[in-house]
Design an enzyme around this catalytic site. Structure first.
Site, PDB file in Angstrom:
ATOM      1  N   HIS A   1      -6.943  -6.692  -1.065  1.00 60.46           N
ATOM      2  CA  HIS A   1      -6.033  -5.609  -0.848  1.00 60.46           C
ATOM      3  C   HIS A   1      -5.069  -6.201   0.567  1.00 60.46           C
ATOM      4  CE1 HIS A   1      -4.288  -1.732  -0.698  1.00 60.46           C
ATOM      5  NE2 HIS A   1      -4.333  -1.567   0.493  1.00 60.46           N
TER       6      HIS A   1
ATOM      7  N   ASP B   1       0.781  -1.024   0.047  1.00 59.56           N
ATOM      8  CA  ASP B   1       0.048  -0.117  -0.010  1.00 59.56           C
ATOM      9  C   ASP B   1       0.974   1.333  -0.067  1.00 59.56           C
ATOM     10  OD1 ASP B   1      -2.901   0.992   0.502  1.00 59.56           O
ATOM     11  OD2 ASP B   1      -1.967   2.048   1.947  1.00 59.56           O
TER      12      ASP B   1
END
Length: 329
Positions: A301, A107
């Site tokens: 994610h 991320d």
């Protein structure tokens, strides 16, 4: 899940003008691997990788980034620009007596990692991207792109307003139950509407509906969520949001910087990450001279939480092939 692998206790380490909260594992003479988390994560997201890599003989270092968890959190937006984040990396390595390390990022940690690999390449042996690919510099400022994708309600656009510092304050438990939701089915990825980027609005609706209905609706368990919530009750959200407020400044800073990398690079994508889909890695062969790519199927994610064993195995295999066996040969 990371809760099955307790993270080693942190110690505070002076890194230039700030102090970072840093978790360490493994032998001091092991090959150093630096793990950078994203938003709204913390270093504890890497707990399983710290265990697995250290048991294999690597020296593993996972800091809370500035503005997060137990690390110092400067107030000014400019204190979170890419040069400041690179300085933290260099200063931390210096404080630990490490000249060069393999760096991994997920991320926002991935964004920082790839830009640092361009700006301070002399400090890195190799780079591992988790979900976040290395991309060429866009022709337009990022905020224009985000507005085109999701309008003024796109979460990154909303985060530019400093009033967003309080968007989730006082609702930390609900926020992490919402944030760590499992991904949509892979077959639906192309059908997702722009409203998926409207994170604050979606969170408000989540709370209005009564919050988490089942533990199956979250990829991390209640004990770990409680650790996140408590950490953010102490630190607040401003530090992490200040990273987003530097998107355009970082874009300007990276103008004229050579984005091509010669160091060994590993890219691990998640099939169902709708924000960072594997197709974005298509740019990487042109930028990374020595690149290996993998896709973990059926996860979204939160790769460290959704597929910790697979992630560790991919990292370990590459690290051992490219650095340990190569040196021995």
């Amino acid at each position: 899940m990371p809760a099955d692998a307790p993270i080693p206790p942190a110690r505070r380490i002076r890194a230039g003008d700030i102090t970072l909260s840093v978790h360490e594992a493994g032998p001091q003479d092991g090959l150093p691997v630096l793990l950078l988390h994203g938003w709204p994560d913390l270093a504890l997201s890497w707990a399983a990788q710290m265990r697995d890599l250290s048991q294999a003989g690597f020296r593993v270092i996972a800091p809370d980034l500035r503005g997060f968890g137990g690390s110092d959190a400067p107030h000014d937006i400019a204190a979170y620009g890419i040069d400041a984040m690179c300085a933290d990396i260099e200063n931390l390595l210096d404080a630990l007596g490490i000249e060069r390390a393999v760096i991994a990022g997920h991320d926002w940690g991935g964004i920082i990692m790839w830009q640092a690999a361009c700006l301070i390449a002399h400090r890195f042996l190799g780079a591992i991207g988790v979900n976040t690919p290395h991309l060429p510099r866009s022709s337009t400022p990022p905020l224009e792109v985000f507005r085109e994708q999701g309008g003024e309600e796109h979460y990154i656009v909303r985060f530019q307003d400093e009033a967003a510092d309080e968007l989730f304050a006082g609702r930390e438990d609900d926020f992490f139950a919402f944030s760590f939701a499992p991904p949509p089915p892979s077959g639906d990825m192309a059908k997702l509407p722009a409203s998926m980027t409207h994170l604050p609005l979606r969170f408000d609706r989540f709370v209005a509906r009564g919050g988490l209905k089942s533990e199956e609706d979250c990829v991390i368990g209640p004990d770990l969520r409680a650790q996140y919530a408590q950490a953010y009750r102490r630190s607040g959200f401003r530090g992490g949001l200040n990273l987003y407020r530097n998107f355009n400044a970082n874009w300007a800073r990276m103008g004229g910087v050579d984005h091509r990398l010669s160091m060994p690079c590993l890219m691990i994508s998640a099939e169902c990450d709708f924000m960072l889909p594997p197709k974005l890695t298509a740019w990487m062969p042109a930028l990374c001279a020595d690149l290996e790519r993998h896709v973990i199927e059926d996860i979204g994610h939160w790769t460290m939480a959704e597929a910790p064993e697979t992630l560790s195995a991919l990292m370990l295999d590459w690290l051992q092939r490219r650095f340990i066996k190569a040196q021995a040969g």
